[in-house]
Write a protein that holds these residues in place. Structure first.
Motif, PDB file in Angstrom:
ATOM      1  N   ASN A  49       7.111  17.247 -39.967  1.00 12.60           N
ATOM      2  CA  ASN A  49       5.808  17.855 -40.217  1.00 12.60           C
ATOM      3  C   ASN A  49       5.993  19.329 -40.536  1.00 12.60           C
ATOM      4  OD1 ASN A  49       2.899  18.010 -40.167  1.00 12.60           O
ATOM      5  ND2 ASN A  49       3.161  19.187 -38.290  1.00 12.60           N
ATOM      6  N   LEU A  86       1.155  14.761 -42.226  1.00  9.30           N
ATOM      7  CA  LEU A  86       1.747  14.516 -40.915  1.00  9.30           C
ATOM      8  C   LEU A  86       1.088  15.443 -39.908  1.00  9.30           C
ATOM      9  CD1 LEU A  86       5.475  14.272 -41.994  1.00  9.30           C
ATOM     10  CD2 LEU A  86       3.942  12.397 -41.420  1.00  9.30           C
ATOM     11  N   PRO A  87       1.098  15.183 -38.668  1.00  7.78           N
ATOM     12  CA  PRO A  87       1.642  13.980 -38.045  1.00  7.78           C
ATOM     13  C   PRO A  87       0.709  12.781 -38.233  1.00  7.78           C
ATOM     14  CG  PRO A  87       0.632  15.353 -36.383  1.00  7.78           C
ATOM     15  CD  PRO A  87       0.534  16.101 -37.683  1.00  7.78           C
ATOM     16  N   ASP A  96      -3.083  21.029 -38.434  1.00 10.58           N
ATOM     17  CA  ASP A  96      -2.925  19.574 -38.573  1.00 10.58           C
ATOM     18  C   ASP A  96      -2.694  18.881 -37.234  1.00 10.58           C
ATOM     19  OD1 ASP A  96      -0.249  19.960 -37.903  1.00 10.58           O
ATOM     20  OD2 ASP A  96       0.532  19.412 -39.871  1.00 10.58           O
TER      21      ASP A  96
END
Length: 173
Positions: free
Chosen positions: A62, A92-93, A140
């Motif tokens: 990631n 990602l993740p 993220d």
């Protein structure tokens, strides 16, 4: 007929080590130490005959979202200015394979109001003229990226009219 099938998972290659939770089960879990490409082999035998098959698994790393808050802009005090940021993420993740965004004020002389502080596009208003640094952040869930832009907030333009008087002079009066 009458024989027992035995299976074994083994790591054939990869950039790091792998822990195979239950190497003798048909279905198992694997934990790896390094991102990259791994090749595993499943061997099955009934004591007389044996067969193998391989599977390749790619484990990605990631990275933080790449954020562009936009170019520096000029805004007028008393009105709003539209800002549009761009975010690129690697997905990602997994899960969640998604990111959130947030606009914030880093510095500036007055209060900043965002119409949609958690959207890539927002309108922004200011209470005081001056230079402001605004930040767009994307998260993220495992890594965060951000970018700043400068907003020069100016007073509204004023049109000034100069009145020039016309004088007439006469002699002898």
């Amino acid at each position: 007929t009458g024989s027992t099938l035995n299976t074994t998972w083994t790591l054939l290659s990869g950039p790091g080590t792998a822990n195979i939770t239950t190497p003798t089960a048909l279905t198992t879990q694997v934990t790896v130490t390094t991102a990259g490409q791994y090749q595993f082999q499943l061997r099955a035998t009934d004591g007389t005959l044996a067969t193998t098959d391989t599977v390749t698994i790619t484990v990605a790393t990631n990275t933080a979202p790449t954020v562009n808050a936009g170019v520096d802009v000029v805004a007028t005090l008393g009105s709003t200015r539209s800002l549009t940021g761009v975010v690129v993420d690697d997905g990602l993740p997994i899960p969640p394979a998604a990111y959130t965004v947030a606009w914030s004020k880093v510095s500036g002389p007055g209060t900043v109001t965002f119409s949609a502080p958690n959207a890539q596009t927002t309108n922004v208003g200011f209470t005081t003229k001056g230079l402001y640094v605004l930040r767009l952040t994307a998260d993220d869930g495992a890594a965060t990226g951000s970018d700043d832009l400068v907003v020069d907030v100016r007073a509204p333009d004023r049109v000034e009219t100069n009145v020039v008087g016309m004088w007439t002079f006469t002699e002898g009066s």
